[in-house]
Design a protein around this motif. Sequence first.
Motif, PDB file in Angstrom:
ATOM      1  N   PRO A  61      47.149  50.343  46.215  1.00  0.00           N
ATOM      2  CA  PRO A  61      46.045  51.142  46.773  1.00  0.00           C
ATOM      3  C   PRO A  61      44.968  51.118  45.747  1.00  0.00           C
ATOM      4  O   PRO A  61      44.159  50.931  45.470  1.00  0.00           O
ATOM      5  N   PRO A  62      45.729  52.043  44.524  1.00  0.00           N
ATOM      6  CA  PRO A  62      44.633  52.269  43.171  1.00  0.00           C
ATOM      7  C   PRO A  62      44.392  51.049  42.637  1.00  0.00           C
ATOM      8  O   PRO A  62      43.342  50.986  42.065  1.00  0.00           O
ATOM      9  N   CYS A  63      45.051  50.035  42.383  1.00  0.00           N
ATOM     10  CA  CYS A  63      44.959  48.977  41.832  1.00  0.00           C
ATOM     11  C   CYS A  63      43.688  48.245  42.626  1.00  0.00           C
ATOM     12  O   CYS A  63      42.731  47.811  42.082  1.00  0.00           O
ATOM     13  N   VAL A  64      43.846  48.243  44.105  1.00  0.00           N
ATOM     14  CA  VAL A  64      42.828  47.575  44.785  1.00  0.00           C
ATOM     15  C   VAL A  64      41.325  48.308  44.444  1.00  0.00           C
ATOM     16  O   VAL A  64      40.088  47.529  44.250  1.00  0.00           O
ATOM     17  N   ALA A  65      41.368  49.602  44.587  1.00  0.00           N
ATOM     18  CA  ALA A  65      40.283  50.398  44.201  1.00  0.00           C
ATOM     19  C   ALA A  65      39.611  50.052  43.079  1.00  0.00           C
ATOM     20  O   ALA A  65      38.206  50.164  43.023  1.00  0.00           O
ATOM     21  N   GLU A  66      40.140  49.850  41.896  1.00  0.00           N
ATOM     22  CA  GLU A  66      39.670  49.824  40.771  1.00  0.00           C
ATOM     23  C   GLU A  66      39.339  48.123  40.336  1.00  0.00           C
ATOM     24  O   GLU A  66      38.441  47.968  39.514  1.00  0.00           O
ATOM     25  N   PRO A  68      36.831  46.113  41.562  1.00  0.00           N
ATOM     26  CA  PRO A  68      35.171  45.947  41.492  1.00  0.00           C
ATOM     27  C   PRO A  68      35.059  46.295  40.322  1.00  0.00           C
ATOM     28  O   PRO A  68      34.304  45.702  39.574  1.00  0.00           O
ATOM     29  N   ALA A  69      35.254  47.582  39.681  1.00  0.00           N
ATOM     30  CA  ALA A  69      34.893  48.093  38.620  1.00  0.00           C
ATOM     31  C   ALA A  69      35.325  47.154  37.384  1.00  0.00           C
ATOM     32  O   ALA A  69      34.426  46.838  36.480  1.00  0.00           O
ATOM     33  N   LEU A  70      36.655  46.504  37.421  1.00  0.00           N
ATOM     34  CA  LEU A  70      37.145  45.622  36.157  1.00  0.00           C
ATOM     35  C   LEU A  70      36.113  44.283  36.553  1.00  0.00           C
ATOM     36  O   LEU A  70      35.783  43.886  35.414  1.00  0.00           O
ATOM     37  N   ASP A  71      35.890  43.967  37.683  1.00  0.00           N
ATOM     38  CA  ASP A  71      35.125  42.887  37.845  1.00  0.00           C
ATOM     39  C   ASP A  71      33.762  42.954  37.002  1.00  0.00           C
ATOM     40  O   ASP A  71      33.203  42.243  36.445  1.00  0.00           O
TER      41      ASP A  71
END
Length: 175
Positions: A61-66, A68-71
């Motif tokens: 879950p924390p990976c998935v959350a970040e 869009p910001a990495l994109d």
Amino acid sequence: MGATLAASLLPKQGRAAGGALRRGVQALPEFGFTDGDGVARRVADFGGQGLLLNFWATWCPPCVAEMPALDRLQAALKPEGFSVLALSSDRGGRAQVAPFYARVELSHLGIWLDPRGAAGRALSVRGLPTSVIVDREGREVARLEGAASWDAPDMVAAIRDLIGPAAARPATDRA
């Protein structure tokens, strides 16, 4: 500004609770991973670029959350010779990651795979997400364990400082 000082500028609000930032400059070990087409790659293939190696998985879950910001970070800094290599540890490889990218509408990140965890082991990754910032000379200059707001203005400025300026393009003769 030195890499250690620049790393200290990574904002506290960008760190996950309990996330630990490790600073310092060290050479990267040799390791490999694959691109979305299954072609073997190495960090050396990105020589001269600043990099953010992000170790993640679709089930985290924390990976998935970040993501869009990495994109958005990739879109913002790509013109400056910077790449985000989001190395998925999903065992399903591209078949698992590509539908996730489509569902979350990630359009700037490439698909990078580390399904057997070889790259993660080479860099002593202890958990997901973990991000390693690599300067243009191919050295690890900072590491963050936990999710972050990678596209926050102060985070982008700190990353620019950590990776160093892009090489100037040679002047051409107009004769």
